[in-house]
Each structure stands twice: as structure tokens, then as C-alpha cells.
Design a protein around this motif. Structure first.
Motif, short mmCIF file in Angstrom:
data_model
loop_
_atom_site.label_atom_id
_atom_site.label_comp_id
_atom_site.label_asym_id
_atom_site.label_seq_id
_atom_site.Cartn_x
_atom_site.Cartn_y
_atom_site.Cartn_z
N GLU A 1 0.83 -1.22 0.00
CA GLU A 1 0.00 0.00 0.00
C GLU A 1 0.86 1.26 0.00
N VAL A 2 1.95 1.23 0.77
CA VAL A 2 2.84 2.40 0.83
C VAL A 2 3.57 2.56 -0.50
N ALA A 3 4.07 1.45 -1.04
CA ALA A 3 4.76 1.50 -2.34
C ALA A 3 3.83 2.06 -3.42
N GLN A 4 2.56 1.65 -3.39
CA GLN A 4 1.59 2.15 -4.38
C GLN A 4 1.31 3.64 -4.18
N ARG A 5 1.28 4.06 -2.92
CA ARG A 5 1.05 5.50 -2.66
C ARG A 5 2.21 6.34 -3.18
N VAL A 6 3.44 5.86 -2.97
CA VAL A 6 4.61 6.60 -3.43
C VAL A 6 4.60 6.71 -4.95
N ALA A 7 4.16 5.63 -5.61
CA ALA A 7 4.18 5.57 -7.08
C ALA A 7 2.92 6.14 -7.75
N ALA A 8 1.90 6.49 -6.96
CA ALA A 8 0.58 6.85 -7.51
C ALA A 8 0.61 8.08 -8.42
N ALA A 9 -0.25 8.03 -9.44
CA ALA A 9 -0.38 9.14 -10.38
C ALA A 9 -1.58 10.01 -9.98
N PRO A 10 -1.62 11.27 -10.44
CA PRO A 10 -2.77 12.13 -10.16
C PRO A 10 -4.06 11.45 -10.57
N GLY A 11 -5.12 11.68 -9.80
CA GLY A 11 -6.42 11.09 -10.11
C GLY A 11 -6.64 9.76 -9.41
N SER A 12 -5.56 9.15 -8.92
CA SER A 12 -5.69 7.87 -8.21
C SER A 12 -6.18 8.11 -6.79
N LYS A 13 -6.94 7.15 -6.27
CA LYS A 13 -7.45 7.28 -4.89
C LYS A 13 -6.34 7.35 -3.86
N VAL A 14 -5.18 6.74 -4.20
CA VAL A 14 -4.09 6.69 -3.20
C VAL A 14 -3.03 7.76 -3.43
N TYR A 15 -3.27 8.63 -4.42
CA TYR A 15 -2.35 9.76 -4.68
C TYR A 15 -2.50 10.74 -3.53
N GLY A 16 -1.39 11.08 -2.90
CA GLY A 16 -1.47 11.95 -1.73
C GLY A 16 -0.17 12.68 -1.46
N VAL A 17 0.00 13.10 -0.22
CA VAL A 17 1.17 13.91 0.17
C VAL A 17 2.48 13.22 -0.21
N ILE A 18 2.60 11.93 0.16
CA ILE A 18 3.88 11.24 -0.09
C ILE A 18 4.13 11.09 -1.59
N SER A 19 3.06 10.88 -2.38
CA SER A 19 3.22 10.76 -3.84
C SER A 19 3.82 12.05 -4.40
N VAL A 20 3.24 13.17 -4.02
CA VAL A 20 3.66 14.46 -4.59
C VAL A 20 5.04 14.87 -4.10
N LEU A 21 5.28 14.75 -2.79
CA LEU A 21 6.56 15.22 -2.25
C LEU A 21 7.74 14.37 -2.72
N ILE A 22 7.52 13.08 -2.93
CA ILE A 22 8.60 12.23 -3.45
C ILE A 22 8.76 12.44 -4.96
N GLN A 23 7.63 12.43 -5.69
CA GLN A 23 7.72 12.54 -7.15
C GLN A 23 8.13 13.94 -7.63
N ALA A 24 8.10 14.90 -6.74
CA ALA A 24 8.62 16.23 -7.11
C ALA A 24 10.12 16.13 -7.41
N TYR A 25 10.79 15.17 -6.79
CA TYR A 25 12.25 15.07 -6.92
C TYR A 25 12.73 13.75 -7.52
N TYR A 26 11.87 12.73 -7.48
CA TYR A 26 12.28 11.40 -7.97
C TYR A 26 11.22 10.82 -8.92
N SER A 27 11.70 10.13 -9.96
CA SER A 27 10.80 9.30 -10.78
C SER A 27 10.64 7.98 -10.03
N VAL A 28 9.41 7.49 -9.95
CA VAL A 28 9.16 6.27 -9.18
C VAL A 28 8.73 5.14 -10.11
#
Length: 252
Positions: free
Chosen positions: A133-160
Motif C-alpha cells: 500500500e505504501v509502495a503504491q502510494r509513493v508511485a501513484a499518479a494524479p487522479g488515483s485514490k491513493v495519490y497523496g502527500v507522499i506521492s507528490v513530495l517524493i515525485q517532485a524530486y524522484y521518478s518512481v
């Protein structure tokens, strides 16, 4: 004979499936590095392979003294390479660039990622195992139910990149959840933000009340003129990383 005990308080589930260990090592070896830090080596499932990689400087960070003693006894090559401290409290284990790998303790895996984010200038690649669940949240794309703070803050600097699932039977003891391995590769272009602090503030405020429109969730951060833009009719999960970055430029 097993010379260590598993500690639930440390979120310990040790990998025992050699095929999975080899898949993780194969993913790591597609990257180049000269310094490598392993977080939470536990009983050394991955560590034994990492110690065989030639011409690198390797360090293993393990808070549990019993595991550290077990590793020294079982893998003599690790002598002098263990940092026996709390990963969340240490300073960067190397000067210059280093890669991070680990079967991250599930109860602090998000905190581990945010800690590494603080070293992002030094860490080009992270390969980590998380609760799925955490791995999916980190990798989530916009529009996904699990897209959230960790998705945006990590993907701002890293491709997942979500690499593969790991079933409970691969561990001792088996966790009650699926696991997933992801690879993070630092982006070359810096995000055009007002500041990292404003970006973090905006993202947290937007997702803190994710059912509200952006206008209602982040009203305190913008003046009334800015709030008239159409984008403020959207909800947080509808915004891309770049949308958030652009919005910081209009913040008070």
C-alpha cells in the motif's frame, strides 16, 4: 541455528526468499554507484549479496544490537561497515553521492523516505521494499485514490518505478500484507517552486482536506485574487506535481 529474535516493535519481517533477494540485487546493479547504504539489514538476506559487490564503499545501518552482532558473526566481511544507530536520527552516512537500498521496517517506512528526501542532493537512486500500500502510494499518479502527500513530495524530486510484488511467504515471519519493491531515480530538472518549504506547506494543506476544493482547503495561503483561478475548483488529487509547483509562485 538462528541466533536472533524478531522484534515486533521494530517492525521486523526478514526476507528469506533467495529469488526475491536476487531480483532486488539485479535492480540495483542496473545502476552505477561507488557508495551504498543499506537500511535495516536485519539477518542479512540482501546484505550477503551487497558485500560481494566489488569496488564499492558499503555501510549497513542497523539499530538493533542483537542483529548487528549476528551480522558480524555470520558475515565477517561486514566488520567496520555497520552503523549501529537509529536511521531516523543519523547524519548522512557518506560524503558525496550514495545509493540507498533496504527492506525498510514497515512501521517507519514513510519516515525513512522523508529522511532520505532531506539528502536528495546526495542520493540519486533508492531501491526499497515497502508494504505494498505504501509502495503504491509513493508511485501513484494524479487522479488515483491513493495519490497523496507522499506521492507528490517524493515525485517532485524522484521518478518512481514500481518493480514487483513480494508475497508474505517470502518473509519470516510472514507479514499480514503484500509487499512491493520500488525504485526511485532522482530527476535531473529542479521543480520551479517558490521554495521547497512553500511547496510542502501547500501540498500538505491541499491533501489535509482532500474532499474539499483546493479553494477551501488552501484559502489561508493565497489572496482572494489568486483564488479566483479555475484550478481552485479542483480537488488535491486532480493536480499534477507541476500544478502544485506553479501554484507556489502565487502564494502569499
Amino acid at each position: 541455528m538462528q541466533q536472533y529474535t524478531l522484534k515486533k516493535s521494530l517492525g521486523q519481517h526478514f526476507l528469506k526468499d533467495e529469488a526475491i533477494c536476487k531480483k532486488i540485487i539485479a535492480a540495483l546493479q542496473q545502476t552505477t554507484f561507488s557508495q551504498l547504504a543499506e537500511v535495516g539489514p536485519g539477518a542479512g538476506a540482501i546484505t550477503k549479496y551487497l558485500l560481494q559487490i566489488p569496488d564499492i564503499d558499503f555501510k549497513a545501518i542497523e539499530i538493533d544490537s542483537e542483529k548487528a552482532a549476528y551480522l558480524r558473526a555470520t558475515y565477517p566481511a561486514i566488520e567496520g561497515k555497520i552503523i549501529q544507530e537509529d536511521f531516523l536520527k543519523i547524519t548522512a552516512p557518506f560524503e558525496g553521492s550514495f545509493t540507498v537500498i533496504g527492506n525498510f521496517p514497515y512501521n517507519i517506512s514513510s519516515q525513512i523516505l522523508f529522511k532520505i528526501l532531506g539528502w536528495k542532493e546526495q542520493v540519486p537512486v533508492i531501491i526499497g521494499m515497502f508494504q505494498k500500500e505504501v509502495a503504491q502510494r509513493v508511485a501513484a499518479a494524479p487522479g488515483s485514490k491513493v495519490y497523496g502527500v507522499i506521492s507528490v513530495l517524493i515525485q517532485a524530486y524522484y521518478s518512481v518505478e514500481y518493480l514487483f510484488d513480494v508475497p508474505p511467504v517470502a518473509f519470516n515471519p510472514p507479514p499480514k500484507v503484500m509487499s512491493g519493491v520500488i525504485k526511485l531515480t532522482r530527476k535531473k530538472e529542479a521543480l520551479p517552486v517558490k521554495s521547497e518549504k512553500t511547496f510542502t506547506t501547500l501540498v500538505k494543506a491541499a491533501f489535509n482536506q482532500r474532499r474539499k476544493t483546493l479553494r477551501n482547503a488552501t484559502r489561508a495561503l493565497f489572496d482572494e485574487t489568486a483564488l479566483q483561478q479555475d484550478i481552485f475548483n479542483k480537488r488535491a488529487e486532480q493536480l499534477s506535481i507541476h500544478d502544485f509547483a506553479q501554484l507556489t509562485l502565487n502564494m502569499k
